[in-house]
Design an enzyme around this catalytic site. Structure first.
Site, PDB file in Angstrom:
ATOM      1  CB  CYS A 162     -31.179  -5.324  15.394  1.00 38.87           C
ATOM      2  SG  CYS A 162     -29.982  -4.016  15.506  1.00 38.87           S
ATOM      3  NE  ARG A 216     -31.813  -9.530  10.711  1.00 38.06           N
ATOM      4  CZ  ARG A 216     -32.239  -9.303   9.370  1.00 38.06           C
ATOM      5  NH1 ARG A 216     -31.964 -10.279   8.295  1.00 38.06           N
ATOM      6  NH2 ARG A 216     -32.403  -7.960   8.894  1.00 38.06           N
ATOM      7  CD1 TRP A 223     -22.953  -5.941  14.499  1.00 42.90           C
ATOM      8  CD2 TRP A 223     -23.827  -4.426  13.202  1.00 42.90           C
ATOM      9  NE1 TRP A 223     -22.225  -5.633  13.741  1.00 42.90           N
ATOM     10  CE2 TRP A 223     -22.638  -4.705  12.886  1.00 42.90           C
ATOM     11  CE3 TRP A 223     -24.638  -3.463  12.381  1.00 42.90           C
ATOM     12  CZ2 TRP A 223     -21.852  -3.836  12.021  1.00 42.90           C
ATOM     13  CZ3 TRP A 223     -23.841  -2.831  11.607  1.00 42.90           C
ATOM     14  CH2 TRP A 223     -22.553  -2.979  11.174  1.00 42.90           C
ATOM     15  CG  ASN A 283     -33.329  -4.520  11.245  1.00 43.29           C
ATOM     16  OD1 ASN A 283     -32.274  -4.141  11.248  1.00 43.29           O
ATOM     17  ND2 ASN A 283     -33.799  -5.145  10.156  1.00 43.29           N
ATOM     18  N   GLY A 284     -32.920  -1.185  12.184  1.00 45.47           N
ATOM     19  CA  GLY A 284     -32.853  -0.032  11.161  1.00 45.47           C
ATOM     20  C   GLY A 284     -32.164   1.302  11.692  1.00 45.47           C
ATOM     21  CD  GLU A 340     -15.059 -13.541  -1.180  1.00 47.62           C
ATOM     22  OE1 GLU A 340     -15.108 -12.476  -1.276  1.00 47.62           O
ATOM     23  OE2 GLU A 340     -16.043 -14.299  -0.439  1.00 47.62           O
ATOM     24  CE  LYS A 372     -15.539 -14.626   2.952  1.00 41.06           C
ATOM     25  NZ  LYS A 372     -16.477 -13.899   2.063  1.00 41.06           N
ATOM     26  CD  GLU A 382     -16.240 -11.777   6.005  1.00 42.29           C
ATOM     27  OE1 GLU A 382     -17.076 -11.125   6.472  1.00 42.29           O
ATOM     28  OE2 GLU A 382     -16.359 -12.410   4.853  1.00 42.29           O
ATOM     29  CG  HIS A 424       3.368  -0.795 -10.494  1.00 42.35           C
ATOM     30  ND1 HIS A 424       4.278  -0.015 -11.372  1.00 42.35           N
ATOM     31  CD2 HIS A 424       2.794  -1.875 -11.482  1.00 42.35           C
ATOM     32  CE1 HIS A 424       4.489  -0.679 -12.275  1.00 42.35           C
ATOM     33  NE2 HIS A 424       3.590  -1.632 -12.524  1.00 42.35           N
ATOM     34  CE  LYS A 434     -25.112 -14.116   5.252  1.00 45.49           C
ATOM     35  NZ  LYS A 434     -23.749 -14.416   4.673  1.00 45.49           N
TER      36      LYS A 434
END
Ligand code: UD1
Ligand code: M6R
Length: 690
Positions: free
Chosen positions: A2, A33, A104, A131-132, A561, A565, A568, A584, A685
């Protein structure tokens, strides 16, 4: 995670409208955030707004506004509520403390009752933005319920303001005592909190005061002096400045520098265990001496400390979108500049008889130890893990030291072996990812040399590692990491050069890489010209359900990567596949419909990738081949597939080039599919919770 923010003006008149704007802008800067709900608290002012006294009896209750959705939903609802209650926006305050939060969701769905500020109950006697995560909140909640408190949210945070009220009431019940101070209340609360947190408290009982404290989660104080005489008299590093009561000033508390830099560059990076008490224009700092690990509660007695301010090395332009529509777009296009900054001062051209080399200031005293390590372990999550994977081959080649890869959470799940003889390299853009931080604590306890590679000066990873390198990519605001990824690879390539011995046999290779690094920004500029082509490709793929990306060698990481991208931000299923594993399992998925990107640029794996392309062709695969300039005909005979031609660079730097078209593809796919590019669904983020 957050974002928390606070704005306190002292000795300078500010209208309520202005205060609201500062709080909202602070939240806009922190929105990346977390963005599923938000809230603020400001003062009502029917009684004595201008009062700076701590007398509580006549203070009106602070107002709280909370709303589900993004910041703009909050802004709209606040102005609607203000209009309905006829709260005067022009009313001025010579001192005022406002707090704000963008969320968040971790404990409880996004909803006003779960948004912050969380409250002690009716009358908003104590309010907290957090935040946490408070890990022992259930125990605290049970205790408070036994004492008659009722809870309205599912959050872990709600125990904090309620506990503060409990402490306050108990202290006031005790006869003969001095009135309890705001910091005494918070210090008592902190003794019982376990987990990671940055907190800001506001209270009806302590009008115009704020308390901020932290353990684990980041927190900065920004200081803006408004009196020229005062600022002339106080040097930047004069810690007494912080306690200069009475001077007009504006103070800002924030989870990160983004929300502060537009107001001031003078900051204090709050340390774990510190408690800041802002009162009457001064800031006093108390610190728990035996600041425990990230999760333990503080049990010692706090003492007063003096701290110096530092200057933010960041410009406001960095956090604006400039002429771009989105941060992700801006950050993709500014990679030539961010890479230049990453390398600035770190490449040494050499002279007539001196070889070209690299200098990483943060590592120079530790290179001997690293060279003696039994192995190097790269540890990270998501994009940062991928960057390390891209750099692994060159580190192995130049250092001759075995390099192993660890996803931070998996290392912890397995309690994988880490030894004193290991060098553990922690890669993290934000420097605050919970999994990576926990892995750092674990590796440190096991005696490894811990090296950080981070973009955030002052972050937990930068502070808790023994040494490291800042990637200096500049603020990255889009949730999808782009420019940090390429800068991380470049830093790790430089790390490989720094660790690797400068022998005659490898001199040509080292020089070629260093020359390649010098020229890399130009080559990235060149590959960015594929923007329109990638938009066209995105148009073709807009309705697809799925996308595969095949890579190997240096570009296995590019496949992972690129797929990450697309996944997400474009919310399309996408998988990065090691091409060597094709037969395989993944080959079963191949048909004429599923789009497959194959990375087949020139390197030692080129001929193997040609063979992969042929086999995919034989199964009528729908191929998009990324190849080096001039190779289109050889990778794709008879125009049988779509080709993305990229400039060729030294093989170990090729991942920096190859990821760019995939970043552009993910960006355009997202915009065309109508999704939020900078704030993808369900993501934040940096992931500061486990
Ligand atoms: C440093 C300065 C830079 C200055 C340059 C010139 C800082 C942040 N950087 O850059 O402004 O221009 O010297 O001499 O002040 N560290 C960790 N863990 C990490 C990252 C870094 O412990 O995850 C440590 C390093 O070991 C080093 C310090 O932080 O002690 C600064 O690192 P870095 O910014 O990479 O160093 P320089 O490039 O030398
Ligand atoms: O801040 P960090 O680099 O530690 O973050 C790690 C991951 O959470 C992060 O890279 C994530 O995968 C990004 N959203 C990718 O774009």
């Amino acid at each position: 995670m957050c974002g928390i923010f606070a704005y306190l003006n002292f000795g300078v008149s500010r209208e309520r409208r202005y205060i609201l704007q500062v709080l909202f802008n602070g939240l806009r800067r922190l929105e990346y955030r977390g963005y599923d709900s938000a809230g603020i608290s400001i003062d009502d002012c029917l009684l004595s707004c201008a009062s700076t006294s701590s007398s509580s009896s006549s203070s009106p209750s602070p107002l709280v506004f909370r709303q589900e959705g993004n910041i703009e939903s909050l802004v709209k609802s606040v102005y609607e509520d203000v209009a309905a209650t006829e709260l005067n926006l022009e009313e001025s305050f010579t001192v005022h403390a406002g707090i704000a939060h963008t969320r968040w969701a971790t404990h409880g769905e996004p909803a006003p009752r779960n948004s912050h500020p969380q409250t002690s109950g009716a009358g908003n006697e104590f309010l907290v933005v957090h935040n946490g995560v408070i890990t022992n909140y259930e125990v605290l909640k049970e205790t408070l319920v036994r004492h008659g408190f009722t809870f309205e949210s599912e959050t872990d945070t709600e125990v904090i303001p309620k506990f503060a009220k409990f402490v306050f009431d108990k202290a006031n019940e005790a006869e003969g005592d001095q009135p309890v101070t705001f910091s005494q209340v918070v210090l008592e609360v902190m003794k019982y909190l376990e987990g990671a947190y940055a907190l800001i408290f506001k209270s009806k009982h302590y009008p115009n005061e704020l308390i901020a404290c932290k353990r684990g989660s980041p927190l900065l104080l920004g200081v803006k002096e408004l009196n020229e005489d005062a600022s002339n008299g106080s040097t930047l590093h004069d810690s007494k400045f912080l306690s200069m009561n009475g001077q007009p000033k504006e103070l800002f508390l924030s989870s990160d520098a983004n929300a502060i830099v537009e107001h001031t560059k003078k900051v204090l990076v709050v340390e774990d265990g510190e408690v800041l008490h802002i009162k009457e224009g001064g800031v006093s700092i108390l610190k728990f001496d035996n600041a425990k690990g990230r999760h333990g509660a503080a049990r010692s007695t706090p003492s007063s400390v003096q701290r110096a301010l530092s200057i933010l090395e960041m410009e406001v332009e960095q956090i604006n979108k400039g002429n771009y529509e989105h941060y992700m777009q801006k950050e993709i296009h500014e990679q030539p500049e961010s890479l230049t900054t990453t390398m600035r001062g770190r490449l040494i051209r050499g002279g007539s008889c001196k070889a070209k080399s690299v200098l990483l200031g943060g590592l120079k005293d530790h290179l001997k130890t690293i060279r003696r390590s039994r192995r190097i372990v790269f540890i990270g999550c998501g994009t940062s893990y991928n960057a390390a994977l891209a750099a692994r081959p060159i580190l192995e080649e130049l250092s001759g030291i075995p390099v192993s890869m660890e996803v931070a959470s998996d290392l912890l799940d397995r309690q994988g072996p880490i030894y004193r003889e290991d060098t553990a390299v922690f890669v993290s853009q934000s420097g605050e990812t919970a999994d990576t931080l926990n892995a750092l604590e674990y590796a440190s306890e096991n005696g490894a040399l811990c090296v950080g590679i981070t973009n955030t000066v002052g972050s937990a990873i930068a502070r808790h590692t023994h040494c490291g390198v800042h990637i200096n990519a500049g603020a990255e605001i889009g949730v999808a990491s782009t420019k940090a990824y390429t800068s991380q690879i470049v830093v790790m390539a430089m790390l490989a050069l720094a660790i690797g011995g400068d022998t005659i046999s490898n001199q040509a290779r080292r020089e070629a890489i260093i020359d390649g690094l010098y020229d890399l920004p130009n080559k990235v500029r060149e590959v960015l010209k594929l923007d329109a082509e990638m938009k066209e490709l995105a148009n073709l793929l807009i309705a697809e359900q799925s996308l595969l990306v095949f890579g190997r060698g240096y570009n296995y990481a590019t496949a992972l990567e690129g797929a990450l991208k697309v996944k997400e931000v474009a919310l399309m299923h996408s998988e990065g596949i090691l091409a060597g594993e094709m037969k395989h399992g993944p080959l079963a998925l191949v048909d004429e419909n599923l789009p497959i990107v194959v990375i087949a640029t020139r390197d030692a794996c080129f001929s193997k990738q040609q063979s992969v392309i042929q086999q995919l062709h034989a199964r009528k695969g729908r191929l998009i081949v990324m190849c080096s300039k001039g190779d289109a005909a050889s990778v794709c005979p008879g125009n049988s597939c779509r080709v993305i031609e990229v400039p060729i660079v030294e093989d170990c730097l090729q991942p920096v080039i190859n990821v760019v078209p995939l970043q552009l593809l993910a960006y355009h796919l997202t915009v065309l599919r109508g999704y939020n590019v900078d704030q993808p669904r369900n993501l934040a983020k940096s992931v500061t919770t486990l």
